[in-house]
Design a protein around this motif. Sequence first.
Motif, PDB file in Angstrom:
ATOM      1  N   SER A  66       0.858  -1.180   0.000  1.00 49.02           N
ATOM      2  CA  SER A  66       0.000   0.000   0.000  1.00 49.02           C
ATOM      3  C   SER A  66       0.897   1.233   0.000  1.00 49.02           C
ATOM      4  CB  SER A  66      -0.892   0.005   1.244  1.00 49.02           C
ATOM      5  OG  SER A  66      -0.121   0.279   2.412  1.00 49.02           O
ATOM      6  N   PRO A  67       0.389   2.397  -0.430  1.00 46.70           N
ATOM      7  CA  PRO A  67       1.218   3.604  -0.408  1.00 46.70           C
ATOM      8  C   PRO A  67       1.816   3.880   0.968  1.00 46.70           C
ATOM      9  CG  PRO A  67      -0.727   4.000  -1.732  1.00 46.70           C
ATOM     10  CD  PRO A  67      -0.924   2.651  -1.088  1.00 46.70           C
ATOM     11  N   ALA A  68       1.035   3.696   2.032  1.00 42.97           N
ATOM     12  CA  ALA A  68       1.540   3.969   3.389  1.00 42.97           C
ATOM     13  C   ALA A  68       2.638   2.990   3.774  1.00 42.97           C
ATOM     14  CB  ALA A  68       0.392   3.904   4.397  1.00 42.97           C
ATOM     15  N   GLU A  69       2.468   1.705   3.428  1.00 43.68           N
ATOM     16  CA  GLU A  69       3.504   0.712   3.719  1.00 43.68           C
ATOM     17  C   GLU A  69       4.792   1.044   2.981  1.00 43.68           C
ATOM     18  OE1 GLU A  69       0.653  -3.241   4.424  1.00 43.68           O
ATOM     19  OE2 GLU A  69       1.538  -2.817   2.453  1.00 43.68           O
ATOM     20  N   ARG A  70       4.644   1.419   1.737  1.00 41.86           N
ATOM     21  CA  ARG A  70       5.816   1.727   0.910  1.00 41.86           C
ATOM     22  C   ARG A  70       6.572   2.926   1.474  1.00 41.86           C
ATOM     23  NH1 ARG A  70       5.982   1.377  -5.594  1.00 41.86           N
ATOM     24  NH2 ARG A  70       8.019   2.291  -5.957  1.00 41.86           N
ATOM     25  N   VAL A  71       5.855   3.973   1.847  1.00 48.35           N
ATOM     26  CA  VAL A  71       6.499   5.168   2.397  1.00 48.35           C
ATOM     27  C   VAL A  71       7.180   4.848   3.724  1.00 48.35           C
ATOM     28  CG1 VAL A  71       6.042   7.437   3.398  1.00 48.35           C
ATOM     29  CG2 VAL A  71       5.012   6.813   1.204  1.00 48.35           C
TER      30      VAL A  71
ATOM     31  N   SER B  46       6.808  -2.676   9.455  1.00 51.04           N
ATOM     32  CA  SER B  46       6.953  -4.098   9.762  1.00 51.04           C
ATOM     33  C   SER B  46       6.170  -4.954   8.778  1.00 51.04           C
ATOM     34  CB  SER B  46       6.481  -4.364  11.193  1.00 51.04           C
ATOM     35  OG  SER B  46       6.553  -5.738  11.503  1.00 51.04           O
ATOM     36  N   ARG B  47       4.969  -4.503   8.446  1.00 49.42           N
ATOM     37  CA  ARG B  47       4.140  -5.233   7.488  1.00 49.42           C
ATOM     38  C   ARG B  47       4.809  -5.256   6.112  1.00 49.42           C
ATOM     39  NH1 ARG B  47      -1.270  -2.475   7.121  1.00 49.42           N
ATOM     40  NH2 ARG B  47      -1.195  -2.887   9.368  1.00 49.42           N
ATOM     41  N   ALA B  48       5.413  -4.128   5.725  1.00 52.40           N
ATOM     42  CA  ALA B  48       6.100  -4.072   4.436  1.00 52.40           C
ATOM     43  C   ALA B  48       7.273  -5.049   4.409  1.00 52.40           C
ATOM     44  CB  ALA B  48       6.597  -2.645   4.180  1.00 52.40           C
ATOM     45  N   ARG B  49       8.025  -5.115   5.511  1.00 53.52           N
ATOM     46  CA  ARG B  49       9.150  -6.047   5.570  1.00 53.52           C
ATOM     47  C   ARG B  49       8.677  -7.484   5.426  1.00 53.52           C
ATOM     48  NH1 ARG B  49      10.215  -3.591  10.536  1.00 53.52           N
ATOM     49  NH2 ARG B  49      11.098  -1.525  10.192  1.00 53.52           N
ATOM     50  N   ARG B  50       7.563  -7.802   6.072  1.00 47.98           N
ATOM     51  CA  ARG B  50       7.043  -9.171   5.979  1.00 47.98           C
ATOM     52  C   ARG B  50       6.662  -9.500   4.542  1.00 47.98           C
ATOM     53  NH1 ARG B  50       4.436  -7.843  10.878  1.00 47.98           N
ATOM     54  NH2 ARG B  50       2.429  -7.535   9.825  1.00 47.98           N
ATOM     55  N   HIS B  51       6.077  -8.522   3.850  1.00 51.55           N
ATOM     56  CA  HIS B  51       5.720  -8.740   2.445  1.00 51.55           C
ATOM     57  C   HIS B  51       6.962  -9.021   1.608  1.00 51.55           C
ATOM     58  CE1 HIS B  51       1.465  -8.089   2.378  1.00 51.55           C
ATOM     59  NE2 HIS B  51       1.536  -6.870   2.878  1.00 51.55           N
ATOM     60  N   LEU B  52       8.016  -8.228   1.857  1.00 48.97           N
ATOM     61  CA  LEU B  52       9.214  -8.318   1.037  1.00 48.97           C
ATOM     62  C   LEU B  52      10.085  -9.521   1.381  1.00 48.97           C
ATOM     63  CD1 LEU B  52      10.181  -4.544   1.005  1.00 48.97           C
ATOM     64  CD2 LEU B  52       9.266  -5.854  -0.890  1.00 48.97           C
ATOM     65  N   ARG B  53      10.062  -9.910   2.657  1.00 54.85           N
ATOM     66  CA  ARG B  53      10.919 -11.013   3.093  1.00 54.85           C
ATOM     67  C   ARG B  53      10.193 -12.345   3.113  1.00 54.85           C
ATOM     68  NH1 ARG B  53      13.362  -7.417   7.872  1.00 54.85           N
ATOM     69  NH2 ARG B  53      15.315  -6.793   6.908  1.00 54.85           N
ATOM     70  N   GLY B  54       8.890 -12.303   2.936  1.00 50.75           N
ATOM     71  CA  GLY B  54       8.104 -13.517   3.053  1.00 50.75           C
ATOM     72  C   GLY B  54       8.416 -14.527   1.973  1.00 50.75           C
ATOM     73  N   ALA B  55       7.921 -15.709   2.181  1.00 55.97           N
ATOM     74  CA  ALA B  55       8.106 -16.778   1.200  1.00 55.97           C
ATOM     75  C   ALA B  55       7.422 -16.392  -0.097  1.00 55.97           C
ATOM     76  CB  ALA B  55       7.512 -18.075   1.739  1.00 55.97           C
TER      77      ALA B  55
END
Length: 291
Positions: free
Chosen positions: A119-124, A155-164
Motif C-alpha cells: 500500500s502507499p503507506a507501507e511503501r512510504v 513491519s508489514r512491508a518487511r514481511r511482504h518483502l521477506r516472506g516466502a
Amino acid sequence: MTVKEDLAARFERSRPRLLSIANRLLSSDADAQDAVQESWLRLERSDAGAIVNLEAWLTTVVSRVSLDMLRAPRPSREYSWQVEPWRDEPVALGGDPAEEAERGDQVGVALLVVLETLSPAERVAFILHDVFGQPFDQVAEVLGKSVPASRQLASRARRHLRGAPDPARPGPHRTRELVDAWLVAAQQGNFTALLGLLDESAVLRVDYGTGHRVVEGSAAIAEQAVLSARLAAHSTPILVDGRPGVAAVLHGQVVSIMAFTFREGRITGLDVLADPGRLGHLEVGGLGGGQ
C-alpha cells in the motif's frame, strides 16, 4: 546574496537527496522530478525563517507529495519512458529488502514489482525508515499516523518483502514469465490465454502523440492484442523506467513500447507509447529487436 537566493542554494544542495527519496518512493524519474519541483514551490510559499531544520522539512514535504502521487489514480501518473534492454535480476527477494532498495538503479525488476504490491503507506514507511533511516516520529508526521502505527506499517512491508514467494505475486523469474507469456499469446492470437493473463479491470492506455486512447476491461484489451499479432511477433522484452515492458521493432525502427503493471500475478495496466516523434531517438541494436 539575498534571502531567496540563499534559500534556493540550500534547496539545490538538498535536491540530489530529495530526488533519491522520490525516485525510490515513486519508481519514476518523471514523477520524482515533479515531486521535487512541488517541494520547491511549497518552500517558496512557506515562512522559511520559521523552519528549524530545512533538511527534515524538505524530506517531509517531498515524502508527502510522493505519498499523494502514490494514492492518486494510475491515469494521473506518467512514465518518463526511459528504456533499456532487459537485464537479469541483480538481486534475489530472499535478501534484505533495505539493502536491495539501496542499490537504486540496480534494484531488480522483481523487487520493483513487489514494492508495487505494498500500500502507499507501507511503501512510504519502509522506504523512509529502512532505506533512508528516517526516525519513526518523522515517518509518522509524513503519514499522518501515530508512531506505533507507522512502525506497524514498516513491519508489514518487511514481511511482504521477506516472506516466502507467493505464487500469486511475481517473483524473480515470474515477472519475465508473464511478459513472455503475453508475447506468445499475442503472437498466436490466443484470446483465452490473453484473458488468463489480464485482470478483469485492466486498463490499456495508448499515447499516439496526436491523441490518446483508453481501452478498459480484459476482454476488450485481449481483442486488441489479437489484432496486434504482427507487432508482438517483432517485440522483445525491455525495461521501461525500470518496469517490465516490450518494444516492437519493424524495419529497423522502434514503433511502440509498452510498460506493464502487475498485481497478484495478473496484468492490471498496459501503457503504450506509439508517438514516432518520441520514439525516434531509441537505438534498435541496444534493445535486441527484430526486423
